[in-house]
Design a protein around this motif. Structure first.
Motif, PDB file in Angstrom:
ATOM      1  N   GLN A   1       0.633  -1.118  -0.068  1.00 36.74           N
ATOM      2  CA  GLN A   1      -0.097   0.016  -0.054  1.00 36.74           C
ATOM      3  C   GLN A   1       0.849   1.160  -0.062  1.00 36.74           C
ATOM      4  N   CYS A   2       1.892   1.109   0.611  1.00 37.59           N
ATOM      5  CA  CYS A   2       2.878   2.200   0.787  1.00 37.59           C
ATOM      6  C   CYS A   2       3.328   2.457  -0.612  1.00 37.59           C
TER       7      CYS A   2
ATOM      8  N   ASN B   1       0.030  13.437   2.048  1.00 36.53           N
ATOM      9  CA  ASN B   1      -0.383  11.999   2.788  1.00 36.53           C
ATOM     10  C   ASN B   1       0.370  12.006   4.243  1.00 36.53           C
TER      11      ASN B   1
ATOM     12  N   GLN C   1       4.593   6.874   8.542  1.00 34.86           N
ATOM     13  CA  GLN C   1       4.919   5.441   8.205  1.00 34.86           C
ATOM     14  C   GLN C   1       6.427   5.498   7.753  1.00 34.86           C
TER      15      GLN C   1
ATOM     16  N   LYS D   1      -0.422  10.144   6.710  1.00 32.56           N
ATOM     17  CA  LYS D   1      -0.183   8.844   7.143  1.00 32.56           C
ATOM     18  C   LYS D   1       1.182   8.271   6.675  1.00 32.56           C
ATOM     19  N   LEU D   2       1.368   8.285   5.267  1.00 33.44           N
ATOM     20  CA  LEU D   2       2.369   7.791   4.741  1.00 33.44           C
ATOM     21  C   LEU D   2       3.684   8.550   5.059  1.00 33.44           C
TER      22      LEU D   2
ATOM     23  N   VAL E   1      10.105   1.023   4.104  1.00 34.99           N
ATOM     24  CA  VAL E   1       9.179   1.926   3.464  1.00 34.99           C
ATOM     25  C   VAL E   1      10.041   2.556   2.175  1.00 34.99           C
TER      26      VAL E   1
ATOM     27  N   ASP F   1       0.677   4.238  -2.617  1.00 35.41           N
ATOM     28  CA  ASP F   1       0.371   5.386  -2.333  1.00 35.41           C
ATOM     29  C   ASP F   1       1.554   6.547  -2.578  1.00 35.41           C
ATOM     30  N   PHE F   2       2.841   5.810  -2.774  1.00 31.77           N
ATOM     31  CA  PHE F   2       3.849   6.925  -3.092  1.00 31.77           C
ATOM     32  C   PHE F   2       3.857   7.053  -4.507  1.00 31.77           C
TER      33      PHE F   2
END
Lengths: 874, 563
Positions: free
Chosen positions: A164-165, A231, A237, A233-234, A245, A168-169
């Motif tokens: 998901q990271c 983002n 993380q 949250k990202l 990550v 998202d990135f």
């Protein structure tokens, strides 16, 4: 490289099915062997078939040949990254390649388990989670789970899905647009790309990709503030699990790159280099909670080690049958195989150095900045490990901000010994360097003093600035043990804050000075030196010198020979050291001529030229000068002008924005306060420190904050006000036959009003500021530029050394003399003394012999010529 | 008193620690700080009681050579009186280990606090090794024996140690060379201990020695050791408990409260003062004024700093010192006999050029560590410094010389010492080193108080008939000087106002009286008061102080006029 096309990559084990779908290529079967996947440290080691052996070697050779072009990539364990030919850029392969994109921190050759098949694809690992070098982490909390199902790869113990990271990135990179606010908080980074390049997709990071493609420099500097805004949250993380990550980010970046520029060859995989975290940690406040997190620390490089080649990948060859075997590096050690797998001969292996691969490692020692050092403590230091392309990018003496992973590494001398070492050394594996000062000459952008002020502190500062009496409170806080003399304190406060930075160099008018220079002169024992000492303590980079003890060389720079290397080195003197700070010069009047002449350049051009022992250079000396001078007769002679009192050249004097005349304040209230204060020191208990309204540290922080964040501009009314006041000043002067303002004074006024606006942390200068600047200027000048004869302000005392009134009188005298000589005496030669006596008797004016001499000089050759003791009148 | 035998807790302290841990494993395993506090409490109770100082049961490593220290058993408790010289790089330490037996699957906790390494069995592994939440900070400081201790302090220390006769069994008897080898001990403080310890502090450490093998040197691969023989010889100590030495007198209690108890029993502060005053007076040829000032100097200690002043700083310059070697040596020997720490320095051009006042911290060439090159002025608090400027001649100071003079100047004025780091970084440390300069003219080092020595030679008695004082009197004087540093002081409320008004009045007529002079008067009055054992400044004492300052100023004027 046809092999690349024909032979399918052996290590097709995907972490992410989605990405492959995206590329439209069927997934290769997932690795059926759970043992390999679920290895204890969860290195996803991809088994390769025996058929791949040769190809692996070919690739290695290729990798080596590439190495000559550039230093090896960090964490790149196979040679294939170097040799991704355009045509090999098929989706799955690509993706696969990018899976190796290990961030700089992944330099550690981990203890990947030996699998029989891993020979040709050594060290292929996905994000791994070891705590550090050679540390055994059985059951360590952050190990990735033994995942059979690659679709769902979570960071151990969390719900962070690393795929998901990545997704998202990707999304971030593809869609992020730079907002207007980004330019504000964007620190000046060490950029490899040219930011002005016009490739406008509007998407900032896609532009960066284009730059990477053009420049073939596979580094992507990721401004974390962008990510945080995009983002949150990202971002967190990334901070919390950088080791997992960042490799995902690398993959995502590479994916996008390959999609957009399928034909480009990069010398290595793209590395994402995060920087500009939301907070910069202070070295001494690091604690175990920061371990394995992404941190950013600022400090000064005090040492760099030699570049050490680190063995990354070793190849053994059997001397008997030439069978080649790959060695795994386990905890920095390699065990040489004793028996050849092929021919069974013993102790026949030798290391093939040119097939083995090395990467660059450098140790850098970082020392905390002086601002972070609490009094009475030694500076902390931390070791920083630098890898590959970042090697040799910083030198000792640089002030940098390091972004990297904080690690605690156990010392384990002998793994076989059954002793657990309980001590951990800390270091940082660097992912990004950011230089704080580029030290470029005449650069307008002030080096960013990274301010480490807590939110709370900033609020405190802003509350203080919002107070209506902030100006008074701050100036009172300056040198609290000096009483009264509030205007001097205000002047010094404005000096510490400085004017706004401007740059007209593009329109050919250079860079006007924004530093404010202040001179205090007056009776001895009026705490001038105390004020200087205080400013020296408060000012960022304050230097203190005494005019008596300073030589020109001591102020500027001198050349020394390093005893170890026998090299010449330039040692900075006080003025250079106080670049962007305040240089306090005591006993300014006792400075000798040659030394003082150096100041001319510094005080207006703000640079210093040095030409010595083969070193010719110009150094920045953007320094404010706070000087103190004693009158020449030790007591101020009220009947003399300032020039006569301190005997300073007026060219230098006019470079001071404010000249204060400090006289002993003959004031009872002052005496009382002083005595009270001193007495109170002795009955207050030891613990009870003086609770000042604004303490020293707050003042310091305020000054730093205001200098850093505030660059006020004149608003219309203020500009109007300035013009009016200036015209007024000139008009008043003219009306009485004196000139009271020069353009240089106008510049001073602008600087002062800007500094005054900084007290309020305002963005614009108001007419109030201008009024205060003018008041202060007048107040200072009233004392300093008063013509003792006329009692009026006269700036020509400062600029020419004599007052206009005196000059007028001289001209008058000369005219009278000329008239007298020509009418009463006529041409001829007369004794000097005779003319003097006769003229004095005849004239209505009173004058001294000196004034007579001056008048004679003024008349010049055309009228009268001195011949020995006689004067010849023509 | 029968010589107590070495108690068990001193012979095997770590077993005691394990015992404490075992008593409440459940609590301590998650809270190493409380275990440490518990251990500290245990040992503090055993080291001292109200009646007897049991510190001397613990063998001291002061004065031992490196080899001798290394020969000691690593498990016994030793003590070390020292000054913190430098700080090493901080590291983390795991104070508790959760160990699992791979065969049986059983787990248990082992306490690794105060230990650098813990042996485990072949089939045992540690659960959660290096887990950040289990790590605690470990502070490492390097310590050197207290510099400049007076002879009587050293011998008193030895004497008290000898009393216990403990070392008979543990050490060789030849403790004669009291000068001792200068060892450096790296002290490791665990689980947040010692956060209050600062550079230049005097402390007494109690701990176990770590075996000095290469494996502790911190190398990741144990192979680079041979290059660093010197380093592997460093003595390392795990500190169980430490005490801050608020003063260096070995036989007086450290706590301020206990000291004031002593003061209460001391009836005759005035007579002790007189005793000391008379002796100093004879050394100074009967000049009462300079004797007073020197007495104040002996009492002085800088105790507070305001924004730009060091409060309590009594830097004194006695000028017009006769060129008489005997005069100087007598005065100095008198001073050394009474103060706990004394250091002297011959202020000559050659000495200034060749010495280093401020410590210099340099990066080592061989590894990534740093070295501290000691500076002469890095001294613990209450060390009296005497500069003898009589040997000064004209000459050229080199770079180092100028720096040294500046360092001395800063000390005299602000009681601050700048440590030099590389790249021009300097860290200022606050010191408490009373400074006395003996010179012929005004010294190169500018002091707060300049007193010209009057040449009225004492009639009848002079310093030749200084008899040796009785042990008891000597003891009284020494105790007097230590206690004076902790004396409380205040100015009576009424007097405060009076002083202010007097100052304002005087200023009306005489502008030459500056704030600085008032400050000097106040400082002098404080010490004058303390020297008489008084806690509150009275009008009489204030006038006495003002009078002294006036006489001093007058003398200076006379001197200037006569030259």
């Amino acid at each position: 490289m046809d092999a690349e096309d024909v032979v399918p990559e052996p290590d097709e084990l995907m972490v992410d099915g989605n990405a492959m779908d995206h590329d439209g290529v069927a997934d290769p079967p997932a690795n059926p062997d759970p043992d390999n996947v679920a290895s204890p440290d969860s290195s996803l080691l991809i088994p390769s078939g025996p058929a791949e052996k040769n190809r692996g070697l070919v690739r290695h050779l290729h990798g080596i040949s590439q190495r000559t072009k550039r230093s090896s990539r960090s964490g790149s364990v196979t040679g294939s990254q170097y040799a991704t030919p355009p045509q090999a850029a098929r989706g799955p392969n690509r993706l696969n390649e990018s899976m190796n994109l290990l961030s700089p921190m992944r330099y550690t050759p981990g203890h990947a388990p030996q699998t029989p098949n891993s020979i040709t694809t050594p060290g292929r690992r996905l994000a791994r989670h070891d705590v550090g070098d050679g540390m055994e982490v059985p059951g360590h909390g952050r190990n990735a789970p033994p995942a059979n199902d690659e679709q769902e790869l979570y960071i151990w113990g969390t719900s962070v899905n690393i795929n998901q990271c990545r997704v998202d990135f990707r999304h971030f990179l593809e869609t992020f647009e730079k907002g207007p606010e980004d330019d504000l908080d964007d620190p000046d980074i060490v950029q490899t790309q040219d930011p002005n390049e016009a490739i406008a997709t509007g998407k900032y990071y896609l532009d960066v990709m284009t730059e990477i493609a053009i420049l073939e420099q596979p580094q992507l500097n990721l401004n974390c503030m962008h990510l945080k805004r995009y983002n949150d949250k990202l971002y967190f993380q990334l901070i919390a699990y950088p080791q997992e990550v960042i490799p995902m980010f690398d993959i995502a970046a590479m994916e996008i790159f390959n999609e957009r520029y399928p034909a480009r060859v990069l010398p290595g995989p793209i590395q994402v280099r995060p920087f500009n975290l939301h907070k910069t940690s202070v070295m001494r406040q690091m604690n175990p909670e920061d371990i394995d997190r992404l941190v950013s620390i600022h400090g000064m490089v005090i040492r760099t080690s030699n570049v050490v080649p680190e063995l990354r990948d070793v190849v053994f060859m059997c001397n008997v049958c030439e069978h080649r075997v790959h060695g795994e590096i386990i905890r920095g050690k390699i065990t040489e195989p004793t028996v050849c797998q092929n021919c069974n001969s013993t102790h026949s292996y030798g290391v093939m150095h040119n097939l083995s691969r090395f990467s660059d490692v450098q140790l850098v020692k970082l020392q905390e900045s002086q601002e972070d050092m609490p009094p009475g403590q030694t500076p902390h230091t931390i070791l920083v490990y630098v890898h590959d392309s970042l090697v040799d990018t910083v030198q000792a003496g640089d002030r940098i901000i390091v972004t990297g992973v904080y690690r605690a590494v156990s010392i384990r001398p002998n793994p076989r010994q059954q002793v657990i070492r309980a001590v951990y050394k800390t270091n940082i594996d660097v992912v990004h360097f950011q230089r704080k000062d580029k030290r470029r000459l005449n650069e307008v952008q002030e080096e960013l003093e990274q301010l480490n002020l807590s939110e709370q502190r900033i609020r405190q500062i802003e509350t203080l600035a919002a107070r209506p009496d902030a100006y008074e409170a701050l100036s009172r806080a300056l040198a609290p043990s000096i009483y009264e003399q509030d205007d001097i304190k205000k002047g010094v406060l404005l000096q510490l804050l400085g004017g706004s930075k401007k740059d007209f160099s593009k329109v050919g008018r250079g860079r006007p000075r924004c530093e404010i220079n202040v001179l205090m002169c007056g009776d001895p024992g009026t705490s001038k030196s105390q004020m200087l000492q205080y400013v020296h303590k408060v000012a960022p980079r304050g230097q203190y010198t005494s005019g008596k003890g300073s030589s020109a060389v001591g102020l500027t720079a001198y050349v020394t020979r390093d005893p170890d290397t026998r090299q010449f080195a330039l040692q900075s003197g006080a003025l250079v050291l106080s670049d962007n700070g305040v240089c306090c010069i005591d006993e300014f009047d006792k400075m000798n001529e040659s030394t003082r002449s150096v100041l001319h350049e510094v005080m207006e051009q703000q640079t210093l030229s040095v030409a010595k022992a083969g070193i010719i250079c110009q150094l920045n000396a953007r320094t404010s000068i706070l000087a103190a001078a004693n009158p020449i007769e030790s007591q101020w002679n009220k009947d003399k002008t300032i020039i006569e009192n301190i005997q300073l050249p007026h060219t230098l004097l006019s470079r001071f924005d404010l000249i204060f005349l400090v006289l002993d304040p003959q004031d009872e209230a002052y005496d009382k306060r002083l005595a009270r204060h001193l007495v109170s020191i002795y009955y207050r208990s030891q613990e009870e420190e003086a609770i000042e309204e604004v303490d020293l540290n707050l003042l310091k922080d305020f000054i730093a904050y205001a200098r850093h964040h505030c660059n006020p501009k004149l608003d219309d009314t203020a500009g109007e006000e300035l013009v009016q006041q200036y015209v007024e000043m000139r008009r008043i002067g003219k009306g009485r036959g004196q000139i009271s303002a020069y353009p240089r004074q106008l510049e001073s006024l602008i600087r002062l009003s800007e500094a005054r606006a900084k007290v309020r942390l305002a963005k614009s200068v108001t007419s109030e500021d201008v009024k205060e600047a003018i008041r202060l200027h007048k107040e200072a000048m009233k004392q300093a530029a008063t013509d003792p004869l006329s009692g009026r302000i006269d700036l020509s005392i400062l600029t020419t050394g004599i007052s206009t009134a005196a000059r007028q009188r001289r001209a008058e005298l000369a005219a009278k003399l000329k008239d007298y000589l020509q009418t009463k005496l006529g041409p001829g030669t007369f004794p000097h003394a005779l003319i003097f006596d006769q003229f004095r008797a005849a004239s209505t004016l009173t004058f001294t012999r000196d004034q007579f001499e001056e008048a004679v000089k003024e008349l010049g050759e055309g009228v009268v010529t001195a011949v020995g003791r006689n004067l010849r009148v023509s | 008193m029968p010589a107590p035998s070495t108690p068990k807790w001193a012979l095997d302290p770590l077993t005691v620690v394990d015992g404490i841990f075992a008593s409440d494993t459940a609590r301590f395993r998650d809270d190493p700080e409380s275990l440490r506090t518990e251990v500290e409490r245990f040992f503090q109770e055993r080291l001292r009681s109200s009646t007897f100082d049991y510190r001397y049961l613990v063998p001291s490593i002061n004065g031992l050579s490196k080899d001798e220290v290394q020969a000691l058993s690593p498990n016994i408790l030793v003590r070390f009186r020292c000054m913190v010289q430098d700080e090493k790089q901080m590291s983390y330490h795991q104070p508790m280990l959760h160990i699992r037996n791979e065969v049986s699957g059983d787990t248990h906790y082992v306490c690794s606090i105060f230990k650098i390494s813990v042996p485990v069995l072949e089939n045992e592994t540690v659960v959660g090794l290096g887990d950040p939440s289990s790590l605690r900070e470990m502070r490492s400081v390097s310590c050197v024996p207290l510099p400049a201790e007076a002879k009587w302090v050293c011998s008193l220390n030895d004497e008290m140690q000898q009393k216990t006769r403990l070392f008979g069994s543990l050490l060789a008897e030849d403790k004669e060379n009291a000068v001792g080898a200068n060892i450096t001990v790296i002290a490791n403080l665990f689980a947040g201990a010692g956060s209050a310890i600062g550079i230049n502090d005097s402390i007494e450490l109690f701990g176990t020695l770590q075996k000095s093998t290469a494996d502790i040197t911190g190398d990741v691969d144990g192979e680079a050791v041979p290059a660093r023989d010197e380093k592997s010889m460093e003595i390392r100590m795990s500190v169980l408990v430490y005490e801050e030495l608020s003063h260096a007198h070995p036989a007086l209690p450290l706590a301020k409260a206990d000291l004031s108890l002593l003061a209460a029993t001391e009836q005759s502060i005035d007579s002790t003062r007189k005793l000391l005053f008379d002796r100093l007076l004879r050394c100074l040829r009967g000049d009462e004024l300079s004797t007073q000032y020197i007495l104040m100097y002996l009492l002085s200690s800088t105790y507070s700093w305001t924004a730009d002043m060091a409060i309590g700083n009594f830097s004194l310059n006695v000028i017009d010192i006769p060129e008489d070697a005997l005069f100087l040596s007598r005065l100095l020997s008198q001073v050394e006999d009474v103060v706990t720490q004394l250091r002297t320095f011959g202020l000559t051009v050659a000495n200034l050029n060749s010495s280093r006042m401020a410590p210099l911290i340099k990066e080592r060439q061989t590894d990534m560590e740093h070295d501290l090159q000691p500076g002469f002025l890095q001294l613990p608090k209450h060390t009296h410094l005497v500069l003898d400027e009589l040997g000064m001649t004209t000459g050229t100071l080199n770079d180092a010389g100028v720096r040294n003079v500046m360092a001395l100047q800063r000390l005299a004025k602000d009681q601050e010492l700048l440590f030099d780091y590389e790249f021009g970084v300097q860290a200022a440390f606050r010191m408490d080193i009373p400074l006395l300069v003996l010179s012929q003219g005004r010294s190169l080092v500018e002091c707060r108080y300049v007193v010209p020595l009057a040449s009225n030679v004492l009639t009848g008695a002079d310093f030749r008939d200084l008899d040796t004082l009785s042990e008891k009197d000597m003891w009284r004087i020494r105790q007097y000087l230590v206690m004076a540093k902790f004396a409380e002081y205040e100015i009576a409320t009424g007097l405060r106002q009076a002083i202010v008004e007097e100052f304002v009045e005087t200023r009306k007529s005489d502008r030459s009286l500056s704030g600085e002079q008032l400050h000097n008067q106040l400082e002098l009055a404080r010490y004058l008061c303390i020297s008489h054992g008084e806690k509150t400044l009275t009008k009489e004492r204030w006038e006495e102080a003002v009078g002294m300052e006036k006489t001093r100023q007058a003398r200076l004027k006379d001197l200037a006029a006569s030259r």
